[in-house]
Design a protein around this motif. Structure first.
Motif, PDB file in Angstrom:
ATOM      1  N   GLY A 243      44.491  44.273  46.052  1.00  0.00           N
ATOM      2  CA  GLY A 243      44.782  43.985  44.657  1.00  0.00           C
ATOM      3  C   GLY A 243      43.673  43.201  43.977  1.00  0.00           C
ATOM      4  N   GLY A 244      44.031  42.480  42.910  1.00  0.00           N
ATOM      5  CA  GLY A 244      43.100  41.579  42.243  1.00  0.00           C
ATOM      6  C   GLY A 244      41.860  42.242  41.680  1.00  0.00           C
ATOM      7  N   ASN A 245      40.728  41.553  41.840  1.00  0.00           N
ATOM      8  CA  ASN A 245      39.479  42.014  41.242  1.00  0.00           C
ATOM      9  C   ASN A 245      38.993  43.340  41.816  1.00  0.00           C
ATOM     10  OD1 ASN A 245      39.296  39.773  39.572  1.00  0.00           O
ATOM     11  ND2 ASN A 245      38.170  38.557  41.076  1.00  0.00           N
ATOM     12  N   MET A 246      39.324  43.612  43.083  1.00  0.00           N
ATOM     13  CA  MET A 246      38.898  44.888  43.655  1.00  0.00           C
ATOM     14  C   MET A 246      39.618  46.050  42.983  1.00  0.00           C
ATOM     15  SD  MET A 246      36.750  46.212  45.767  1.00  0.00           S
ATOM     16  CE  MET A 246      36.325  45.044  47.078  1.00  0.00           C
ATOM     17  N   LEU A 247      40.910  45.919  42.765  1.00  0.00           N
ATOM     18  CA  LEU A 247      41.648  46.969  42.064  1.00  0.00           C
ATOM     19  C   LEU A 247      41.103  47.155  40.653  1.00  0.00           C
ATOM     20  CD1 LEU A 247      43.981  48.958  41.651  1.00  0.00           C
ATOM     21  CD2 LEU A 247      45.471  46.995  41.186  1.00  0.00           C
ATOM     22  N   ASP A 248      40.814  46.060  39.973  1.00  0.00           N
ATOM     23  CA  ASP A 248      40.281  46.146  38.622  1.00  0.00           C
ATOM     24  C   ASP A 248      38.958  46.907  38.592  1.00  0.00           C
ATOM     25  OD1 ASP A 248      40.931  45.538  35.987  1.00  0.00           O
ATOM     26  OD2 ASP A 248      39.576  43.815  35.937  1.00  0.00           O
ATOM     27  N   ALA A 249      38.094  46.635  39.593  1.00  0.00           N
ATOM     28  CA  ALA A 249      36.808  47.328  39.654  1.00  0.00           C
ATOM     29  C   ALA A 249      36.991  48.807  39.970  1.00  0.00           C
ATOM     30  CB  ALA A 249      35.918  46.669  40.702  1.00  0.00           C
ATOM     31  N   SER A 267      45.147  39.635  48.696  1.00  0.00           N
ATOM     32  CA  SER A 267      44.392  38.614  47.954  1.00  0.00           C
ATOM     33  C   SER A 267      45.296  37.788  47.041  1.00  0.00           C
ATOM     34  CB  SER A 267      43.291  39.270  47.117  1.00  0.00           C
ATOM     35  OG  SER A 267      43.829  39.949  45.990  1.00  0.00           O
ATOM     36  N   GLN A 268      46.523  38.256  46.798  1.00  0.00           N
ATOM     37  CA  GLN A 268      47.415  37.582  45.856  1.00  0.00           C
ATOM     38  C   GLN A 268      48.587  36.869  46.529  1.00  0.00           C
ATOM     39  OE1 GLN A 268      46.291  37.894  42.433  1.00  0.00           O
ATOM     40  NE2 GLN A 268      44.654  38.632  43.764  1.00  0.00           N
ATOM     41  N   TYR A 269      48.738  37.021  47.824  1.00  0.00           N
ATOM     42  CA  TYR A 269      49.942  36.510  48.491  1.00  0.00           C
ATOM     43  C   TYR A 269      50.059  34.983  48.443  1.00  0.00           C
ATOM     44  CZ  TYR A 269      50.704  41.144  50.593  1.00  0.00           C
ATOM     45  OH  TYR A 269      50.934  42.482  50.798  1.00  0.00           O
ATOM     46  N   ASN A 270      48.933  34.283  48.433  1.00  0.00           N
ATOM     47  CA  ASN A 270      48.966  32.826  48.497  1.00  0.00           C
ATOM     48  C   ASN A 270      48.855  32.163  47.132  1.00  0.00           C
ATOM     49  OD1 ASN A 270      49.166  32.511  51.394  1.00  0.00           O
ATOM     50  ND2 ASN A 270      47.065  33.273  51.495  1.00  0.00           N
ATOM     51  N   ILE A 271      49.018  32.953  46.067  1.00  0.00           N
ATOM     52  CA  ILE A 271      48.875  32.460  44.702  1.00  0.00           C
ATOM     53  C   ILE A 271      50.214  32.597  43.981  1.00  0.00           C
ATOM     54  CG2 ILE A 271      47.594  32.695  42.538  1.00  0.00           C
ATOM     55  CD1 ILE A 271      45.408  34.163  44.129  1.00  0.00           C
ATOM     56  N   ILE A 272      50.625  31.558  43.261  1.00  0.00           N
ATOM     57  CA  ILE A 272      51.883  31.664  42.522  1.00  0.00           C
ATOM     58  C   ILE A 272      51.722  32.708  41.421  1.00  0.00           C
ATOM     59  CG2 ILE A 272      52.617  29.311  43.049  1.00  0.00           C
ATOM     60  CD1 ILE A 272      51.704  28.468  40.270  1.00  0.00           C
ATOM     61  N   PRO A 273      52.794  33.419  41.061  1.00  0.00           N
ATOM     62  CA  PRO A 273      52.681  34.560  40.143  1.00  0.00           C
ATOM     63  C   PRO A 273      51.957  34.268  38.837  1.00  0.00           C
ATOM     64  CG  PRO A 273      54.855  34.541  41.145  1.00  0.00           C
ATOM     65  CD  PRO A 273      54.175  33.287  41.601  1.00  0.00           C
ATOM     66  N   THR A 274      52.149  33.079  38.256  1.00  0.00           N
ATOM     67  CA  THR A 274      51.534  32.785  36.957  1.00  0.00           C
ATOM     68  C   THR A 274      50.024  32.596  37.032  1.00  0.00           C
ATOM     69  OG1 THR A 274      52.038  30.443  37.295  1.00  0.00           O
ATOM     70  CG2 THR A 274      53.623  31.742  36.018  1.00  0.00           C
ATOM     71  N   GLU A 275      49.468  32.456  38.244  1.00  0.00           N
ATOM     72  CA  GLU A 275      48.029  32.223  38.382  1.00  0.00           C
ATOM     73  C   GLU A 275      47.305  33.381  39.064  1.00  0.00           C
ATOM     74  OE1 GLU A 275      47.350  28.460  40.242  1.00  0.00           O
ATOM     75  OE2 GLU A 275      48.524  27.343  38.762  1.00  0.00           O
ATOM     76  N   ARG A 276      47.995  34.478  39.299  1.00  0.00           N
ATOM     77  CA  ARG A 276      47.359  35.611  39.960  1.00  0.00           C
ATOM     78  C   ARG A 276      46.351  36.285  39.052  1.00  0.00           C
ATOM     79  NH1 ARG A 276      52.929  37.748  42.803  1.00  0.00           N
ATOM     80  NH2 ARG A 276      52.856  36.266  44.534  1.00  0.00           N
ATOM     81  N   GLU A 277      45.376  36.952  39.664  1.00  0.00           N
ATOM     82  CA  GLU A 277      44.323  37.638  38.921  1.00  0.00           C
ATOM     83  C   GLU A 277      44.909  38.816  38.148  1.00  0.00           C
ATOM     84  OE1 GLU A 277      40.820  36.755  42.230  1.00  0.00           O
ATOM     85  OE2 GLU A 277      41.951  38.622  42.267  1.00  0.00           O
ATOM     86  N   GLY A 278      44.528  38.902  36.891  1.00  0.00           N
ATOM     87  CA  GLY A 278      44.985  40.007  36.066  1.00  0.00           C
ATOM     88  C   GLY A 278      44.138  41.254  36.266  1.00  0.00           C
ATOM     89  N   VAL A 279      44.685  42.386  35.862  1.00  0.00           N
ATOM     90  CA  VAL A 279      43.971  43.663  35.921  1.00  0.00           C
ATOM     91  C   VAL A 279      43.713  44.098  34.488  1.00  0.00           C
ATOM     92  CG1 VAL A 279      44.076  46.055  36.698  1.00  0.00           C
ATOM     93  CG2 VAL A 279      45.040  44.242  38.121  1.00  0.00           C
ATOM     94  N   LYS A 280      42.425  44.178  34.111  1.00  0.00           N
ATOM     95  CA  LYS A 280      42.047  44.408  32.715  1.00  0.00           C
ATOM     96  C   LYS A 280      41.735  45.867  32.398  1.00  0.00           C
ATOM     97  CE  LYS A 280      38.716  41.413  33.224  1.00  0.00           C
ATOM     98  NZ  LYS A 280      39.073  40.843  34.552  1.00  0.00           N
TER      99      LYS A 280
END
Length: 355
Positions: A243-249, A267-280
């Motif tokens: 997920g995260g930046n790799m999916l966005d790329a 990459s997102q499992y250890n991050i609370i939902p409100t702070e996870r990396e967005g997909v632009k």
């Protein structure tokens, strides 16, 4: 206590791992996961009907457990693990006592809900016998023939619609799912490239698992540049495990009609939902008519026997290879689990509880 001593015993001391506090963010620590010793009764009359007593031999160490340790309803549709009870995972055990006529003392079995412990008593509903005469090493039943292999098989064989001309990208490619997904893709004649977290894993993918190429994402400052170099003709199929930046790329490099299948987002499992990396870059899904879908392998359990037969055949023929990192002793579970989030392991991580 081992062998006949265990079979003759009525009570054993068993070490087990339990969750003492929820970890809503960051990698769980020893404040959350703790080891204790409990007494397990092996007395026949104390075992409930349709239950068996097991000596645990191997435990699979899987990242999906992280989602159940947050205290929230799991992102993977897993309910929170109960506090102060033994953690469960996919494992292999030896039957010591049985209150089910289909299982006998000495049988080797797998179970997706074995406590991370040395001994346990479990319902027999999900037990599956392993035939020790087929010549497949036991750890394979937790890797290529277990949840990671099944997840890869569902993604590639059931959901994916690959043809030999497909350009395939797999993230976390040296992980439990990725190593088998890439090999299944190659059996279809496709070109496959993987991303992973170290130089040694890059070499593992190319030299042992047949990947056409691979790159170390820690060494890439710009994922767009890395993907453009590895996929000059674009990406037709992406198996996303991070997920995260790799999916966005990836969304910047998909071809028209591309298919993205999501089995996890480590990459997102250890991050609370409100702070996870967005997909632009989701707008690319519209212009290029991209299909993106997630799945849970538990929804495909009706295909498990088909999977097991095919993967057992591939394994015997040497068409599917496994790489295991086997850590010794129940006490190694904590470090084994934490290693999943640091790229420090090489191969499918398994804890060998008993010889």
């Amino acid at each position: 206590m081992g062998g006949g001593g265990v079979a003759a015993a009525t009570v054993v001391e068993s070490r087990e791992w339990y969750l003492s506090a929820y970890a809503p963010e960051n990698v769980p620590t020893s404040d959350h996961l703790k080891l204790r010793t409990v007494t397990v009764s092996l007395e026949y009359d104390s075992i409930a009907d349709q239950h068996v007593a097991l000596q645990v031999l191997f435990i699979s160490v899987d990242p999906y457990l992280r989602s159940a340790m947050t205290g929230r309803d799991g992102d993977l549709c897993l309910p929170p693990l109960p506090l102060n009870k033994a953690i469960t995972g996919f494992g292999i055990g030896k039957v010591i006592r049985s209150k089910n006529k289909n299982f006998s003392e000495g049988d080797i079995v797998t179970n997706p809900f074995i406590p991370v412990a040395e001994y346990c008593v479990v319902p027999s509903d999900f037990l599956r016998k392993i035939d020790p005469t087929v010549g497949i090493n036991l750890p394979n039943y937790l890797s290529c023939l277990g949840v990671p292999g099944f997840t890869a098989w569902v993604a590639i064989e059931v959901i994916g619609n690959l043809n030999p001309a497909s350009n395939v990208f797999i993230s976390a490619a040296a992980g439990g799912v990725g190593m088998f997904a890439g090999q299944l893709v190659k059996l279809k004649g496709c070109r496959v490239v993987g991303s992973t977290g170290s130089h040694d894993k890059v070499q593992l993918l190319k030299n042992e698992f047949g990947y056409d190429d691979a790159f170390n994402y820690h060494k890439e400052s710009d994922f767009d540049v890395a993907l453009a170099k590895n996929f000059p003709n674009g990406i037709d199929f992406y198996l996303d495990n991070v997920g995260g930046n790799m999916l966005d790329a990836v969304l910047n490099h998909v071809n028209t009609g591309a298919h993205i299948v999501i089995s996890g987002m480590i990459s997102q499992y250890n991050i609370i939902p409100t702070e996870r990396e967005g997909v632009k870059n989701l707008l690319n899904m519209v212009g290029k008519e991209v299909k993106m879908e997630g799945f849970l392998c538990g929804s495909y359990l009706n295909r498990f026997e088909e999977f097991a037969q095919q993967m057992e055949k591939y394994t015997k023929e040497g068409k599917i290879k496994s790489k295991h990192q086997i850590n010794q002793g129940i006490e190694s579970f904590f470090e084994s689990f934490v290693s999943l989030f640091s790229s420090s392991n090489l191969g499918k991580v398994i804890v060998q509880v008993a010889p």
